[in-house]
Design a protein around this motif. Sequence first.
Motif, PDB file in Angstrom:
ATOM      1  N   LEU A 133       0.759  -1.187   0.145  1.00  0.00           N
ATOM      2  CA  LEU A 133       0.092  -0.155  -0.052  1.00  0.00           C
ATOM      3  C   LEU A 133       0.888   1.377   0.157  1.00  0.00           C
ATOM      4  O   LEU A 133       0.460   2.237  -0.584  1.00  0.00           O
ATOM      5  CB  LEU A 133      -0.984   0.008   1.168  1.00  0.00           C
ATOM      6  CG  LEU A 133      -2.072  -1.104   1.116  1.00  0.00           C
ATOM      7  CD1 LEU A 133      -2.806  -1.054   2.401  1.00  0.00           C
ATOM      8  CD2 LEU A 133      -2.986  -0.603  -0.023  1.00  0.00           C
ATOM      9  N   THR A 134       2.099   1.239   0.709  1.00  0.00           N
ATOM     10  CA  THR A 134       2.867   2.522   0.757  1.00  0.00           C
ATOM     11  C   THR A 134       3.573   2.569  -0.661  1.00  0.00           C
ATOM     12  O   THR A 134       3.575   3.524  -0.947  1.00  0.00           O
ATOM     13  CB  THR A 134       3.867   2.063   1.782  1.00  0.00           C
ATOM     14  OG1 THR A 134       3.549   1.987   3.089  1.00  0.00           O
ATOM     15  CG2 THR A 134       4.824   3.518   1.909  1.00  0.00           C
ATOM     16  N   LEU A 135       3.781   1.388  -1.163  1.00  0.00           N
ATOM     17  CA  LEU A 135       4.456   1.466  -2.724  1.00  0.00           C
ATOM     18  C   LEU A 135       3.461   1.967  -3.662  1.00  0.00           C
ATOM     19  O   LEU A 135       3.757   3.000  -4.370  1.00  0.00           O
ATOM     20  CB  LEU A 135       4.927   0.099  -3.055  1.00  0.00           C
ATOM     21  CG  LEU A 135       5.426  -0.224  -4.287  1.00  0.00           C
ATOM     22  CD1 LEU A 135       6.707   0.675  -4.385  1.00  0.00           C
ATOM     23  CD2 LEU A 135       5.734  -1.576  -4.866  1.00  0.00           C
ATOM     24  N   ILE A 136       2.021   1.785  -3.442  1.00  0.00           N
ATOM     25  CA  ILE A 136       0.983   2.147  -4.456  1.00  0.00           C
ATOM     26  C   ILE A 136       0.965   3.801  -4.047  1.00  0.00           C
ATOM     27  O   ILE A 136       0.807   4.573  -5.153  1.00  0.00           O
ATOM     28  CB  ILE A 136      -0.332   1.619  -4.048  1.00  0.00           C
ATOM     29  CG1 ILE A 136      -0.202   0.027  -4.657  1.00  0.00           C
ATOM     30  CG2 ILE A 136      -1.486   2.212  -4.645  1.00  0.00           C
ATOM     31  CD1 ILE A 136      -1.526  -0.632  -4.304  1.00  0.00           C
ATOM     32  N   GLY A 137       0.925   4.135  -2.722  1.00  0.00           N
ATOM     33  CA  GLY A 137       0.949   5.659  -2.534  1.00  0.00           C
ATOM     34  C   GLY A 137       2.043   6.451  -2.947  1.00  0.00           C
ATOM     35  O   GLY A 137       1.937   7.500  -3.709  1.00  0.00           O
ATOM     36  N   GLY A 138       3.124   6.106  -3.072  1.00  0.00           N
ATOM     37  CA  GLY A 138       4.378   6.174  -3.530  1.00  0.00           C
ATOM     38  C   GLY A 138       4.459   6.660  -4.925  1.00  0.00           C
ATOM     39  O   GLY A 138       4.696   7.584  -5.641  1.00  0.00           O
ATOM     40  N   LEU A 139       3.944   5.537  -5.596  1.00  0.00           N
ATOM     41  CA  LEU A 139       3.857   5.558  -7.277  1.00  0.00           C
ATOM     42  C   LEU A 139       2.695   6.668  -7.795  1.00  0.00           C
ATOM     43  O   LEU A 139       2.894   7.355  -8.725  1.00  0.00           O
ATOM     44  CB  LEU A 139       3.435   4.135  -7.716  1.00  0.00           C
ATOM     45  CG  LEU A 139       4.631   3.306  -7.365  1.00  0.00           C
ATOM     46  CD1 LEU A 139       3.878   1.677  -7.933  1.00  0.00           C
ATOM     47  CD2 LEU A 139       5.712   3.493  -8.439  1.00  0.00           C
ATOM     48  N   ASN A 140       1.709   6.728  -6.814  1.00  0.00           N
ATOM     49  CA  ASN A 140       0.626   7.526  -7.216  1.00  0.00           C
ATOM     50  C   ASN A 140       1.215   9.116  -6.885  1.00  0.00           C
ATOM     51  O   ASN A 140       0.879   9.967  -7.804  1.00  0.00           O
ATOM     52  CB  ASN A 140      -0.497   7.591  -6.020  1.00  0.00           C
ATOM     53  CG  ASN A 140      -1.732   8.265  -6.490  1.00  0.00           C
ATOM     54  OD1 ASN A 140      -2.081   8.329  -7.711  1.00  0.00           O
ATOM     55  ND2 ASN A 140      -2.186   9.257  -5.796  1.00  0.00           N
ATOM     56  N   ASP A 166      -3.496  12.080 -10.929  1.00  0.00           N
ATOM     57  CA  ASP A 166      -3.730  11.468  -9.774  1.00  0.00           C
ATOM     58  C   ASP A 166      -4.501  10.064 -10.015  1.00  0.00           C
ATOM     59  O   ASP A 166      -5.631  10.410 -10.387  1.00  0.00           O
ATOM     60  CB  ASP A 166      -4.516  12.247  -8.890  1.00  0.00           C
ATOM     61  CG  ASP A 166      -4.741  11.649  -7.536  1.00  0.00           C
ATOM     62  OD1 ASP A 166      -4.558  10.579  -7.345  1.00  0.00           O
ATOM     63  OD2 ASP A 166      -5.239  12.469  -6.427  1.00  0.00           O
ATOM     64  N   LEU A 167      -3.851   8.726 -10.251  1.00  0.00           N
ATOM     65  CA  LEU A 167      -4.600   7.626 -10.399  1.00  0.00           C
ATOM     66  C   LEU A 167      -5.759   7.395  -9.713  1.00  0.00           C
ATOM     67  O   LEU A 167      -6.541   6.813  -9.945  1.00  0.00           O
ATOM     68  CB  LEU A 167      -3.225   6.641 -10.502  1.00  0.00           C
ATOM     69  CG  LEU A 167      -3.891   5.205 -10.889  1.00  0.00           C
ATOM     70  CD1 LEU A 167      -4.224   5.490 -12.342  1.00  0.00           C
ATOM     71  CD2 LEU A 167      -2.713   4.054 -10.677  1.00  0.00           C
ATOM     72  N   VAL A 168      -5.496   7.494  -8.316  1.00  0.00           N
ATOM     73  CA  VAL A 168      -6.788   7.240  -7.522  1.00  0.00           C
ATOM     74  C   VAL A 168      -8.047   8.088  -8.010  1.00  0.00           C
ATOM     75  O   VAL A 168      -8.965   7.470  -8.037  1.00  0.00           O
ATOM     76  CB  VAL A 168      -6.304   7.482  -5.817  1.00  0.00           C
ATOM     77  CG1 VAL A 168      -7.484   7.098  -4.962  1.00  0.00           C
ATOM     78  CG2 VAL A 168      -5.048   6.723  -5.479  1.00  0.00           C
ATOM     79  N   SER A 173     -14.038  11.185  -3.997  1.00  0.00           N
ATOM     80  CA  SER A 173     -15.058  10.633  -3.552  1.00  0.00           C
ATOM     81  C   SER A 173     -15.016   9.684  -2.418  1.00  0.00           C
ATOM     82  O   SER A 173     -13.755   9.853  -1.898  1.00  0.00           O
ATOM     83  CB  SER A 173     -15.315   9.704  -4.701  1.00  0.00           C
ATOM     84  OG  SER A 173     -14.440   8.549  -4.812  1.00  0.00           O
ATOM     85  N   VAL A 174     -15.919   8.901  -2.067  1.00  0.00           N
ATOM     86  CA  VAL A 174     -15.854   8.567  -1.025  1.00  0.00           C
ATOM     87  C   VAL A 174     -14.800   7.391  -0.740  1.00  0.00           C
ATOM     88  O   VAL A 174     -13.907   7.093  -0.140  1.00  0.00           O
ATOM     89  CB  VAL A 174     -17.240   7.889  -0.149  1.00  0.00           C
ATOM     90  CG1 VAL A 174     -16.966   6.938   0.903  1.00  0.00           C
ATOM     91  CG2 VAL A 174     -18.219   9.210   0.124  1.00  0.00           C
ATOM     92  N   LEU A 175     -14.887   6.590  -1.925  1.00  0.00           N
ATOM     93  CA  LEU A 175     -13.871   5.660  -2.310  1.00  0.00           C
ATOM     94  C   LEU A 175     -12.519   6.132  -2.210  1.00  0.00           C
ATOM     95  O   LEU A 175     -11.578   5.421  -1.598  1.00  0.00           O
ATOM     96  CB  LEU A 175     -14.461   4.868  -3.221  1.00  0.00           C
ATOM     97  CG  LEU A 175     -13.854   3.449  -3.473  1.00  0.00           C
ATOM     98  CD1 LEU A 175     -13.926   2.413  -2.462  1.00  0.00           C
ATOM     99  CD2 LEU A 175     -14.157   2.628  -4.768  1.00  0.00           C
ATOM    100  N   SER A 176     -12.231   7.324  -2.948  1.00  0.00           N
ATOM    101  CA  SER A 176     -10.959   7.668  -3.201  1.00  0.00           C
ATOM    102  C   SER A 176     -10.313   8.092  -1.733  1.00  0.00           C
ATOM    103  O   SER A 176      -9.302   7.994  -1.496  1.00  0.00           O
ATOM    104  CB  SER A 176     -10.914   8.680  -4.126  1.00  0.00           C
ATOM    105  OG  SER A 176     -11.545   9.657  -3.815  1.00  0.00           O
TER     106      SER A 176
END
Length: 73
Positions: A12-19, A29-31, A39-42
Amino acid sequence: MNSFWKNLAFILTLIGGLNWGLVGAFNFDLVAFLFGPMSVLSRIVYIVVGLAALAMVFAPSCSLKEATNTKTK
């Protein structure tokens, strides 16, 4: 913290860093693209990634405590 949670926090930290890398390099912003801007999900994704980053901060100290407890037994 067992290895499953450490691995999940790392991913999850890797995904956040890539984003954040995409935001910095391309203003993309990929998310927000996948789930809608704020949105609520993002927002849930951002919160979970932030919690994973906090877990990664405290993971080394948890590992040190686990190692110390194992040696004393």
